[in-house]
Scaffold this active site. Structure first.
Site, PDB file in Angstrom:
ATOM      1  CD  GLU A  41      -2.524   1.377   2.643  1.00  0.00           C
ATOM      2  OE1 GLU A  41      -2.621   2.515   3.151  1.00  0.00           O
ATOM      3  OE2 GLU A  41      -2.994   0.348   3.181  1.00  0.00           O
ATOM      4  NE  ARG A  45       1.094   8.056   5.548  1.00  0.00           N
ATOM      5  CZ  ARG A  45       1.426   7.150   6.450  1.00  0.00           C
ATOM      6  NH1 ARG A  45       2.221   7.462   7.431  1.00  0.00           N
ATOM      7  NH2 ARG A  45       0.965   5.921   6.358  1.00  0.00           N
ATOM      8  CB  THR A  69      -2.526   8.673   2.990  1.00  0.00           C
ATOM      9  OG1 THR A  69      -1.815   7.710   3.775  1.00  0.00           O
ATOM     10  CG2 THR A  69      -2.779   9.889   3.865  1.00  0.00           C
ATOM     11  CE  LYS A 129      -5.836   2.591   7.185  1.00  0.00           C
ATOM     12  NZ  LYS A 129      -5.054   3.539   6.369  1.00  0.00           N
TER      13      LYS A 129
END
Length: 207
Positions: A41, A45, A69, A129
């Site tokens: 994943e 960021r 993210t 999640k």
């Protein structure tokens, strides 16, 4: 189960990676695959996220790759263009979820309480999640949620070698997300042998 859920259930642990240099992505992917975790994943960021995903996808077409993210429609578009299998967001944003559904890409949004789970279910989502897992009550909170809701979870945030098996023992946990086997300093300094040892340790814990 969907194909994504099946693949996550087989892999069990998803390395969550903030990569600063996309040129290192193919070698990182090789280390992950060869040592038992054929999945990544790549989080948005860092500015190199989309390029890293593209590089991994080109080098290893069969690897399971998600973007993490993801906060905006633009990042969803970048993820799709880069070739992701799924999108992960830290929270539950109905706009982002709806956009992913319109674009036919699977999204696994973050939730950590009953109200968010119900909102996600209302939009037809079945895999969520649980984030941030440990600060949100950890295994005990997740067990409380799974006792009520017929969905699957991917706990992330505070998952470590000490507790990963506790999370994976919960029937509705499809996989866990973690960063401990892909520390930034090892990637930045290309310490691939040390990285391989950490990945192997994870594979041995969950085997």
């Amino acid at each position: 189960m969907s194909t994504l859920e099946q693949r996550l259930a087989e892999i069990k642990v998803v390395p969550v990676i903030a990569i600063k240099d996309a040129s290192k992505a193919p070698k990182l992917a090789q280390v992950l695959i060869e040592n038992g975790l054929p999945c990544a994943e790549i989080t948005f960021r860092t500015e190199q996220a989309a390029d890293a995903i593209k590089a991994m996808r080109a080098a290893y077409p069969e690897m399971l790759i998600g973007s993490g993210t993801v906060l905006t429609k633009e990042q969803v578009d970048q993820s799709i263009e880069a070739g992701v299998d799924f999108v992960v967001s830290p929270g539950f944003n109905p706009t982002t979820v709806r956009y992913c559904q319109e674009k036919n890409v699977v999204i696994v949004p973050g939730v950590n309480n009953p109200s968010l789970v119900e909102q996600a279910m209302e939009m037809g989502l079945k895999t969520l999640k649980f984030f941030p897992a440990e600060p949100s009550g950890g295994v005990s909170m997740l067990k409380a949620l799974t006792a009520v809701y017929p969905v699957q979870f991917m706990p992330t945030g505070g998952v470590s070698p000490k507790n990963v098996k506790d999370y994976l023992s919960i029937p509705s946990v499809v996989a866990c997300g973690g960063t401990w086997m892909v520390p930034n300093d090892l990637i930045d300094n290309e310490k691939w042998d040390e990285l391989a040892k950490l990945v192997k340790q994870v594979a041995s814990i969950i085997d």
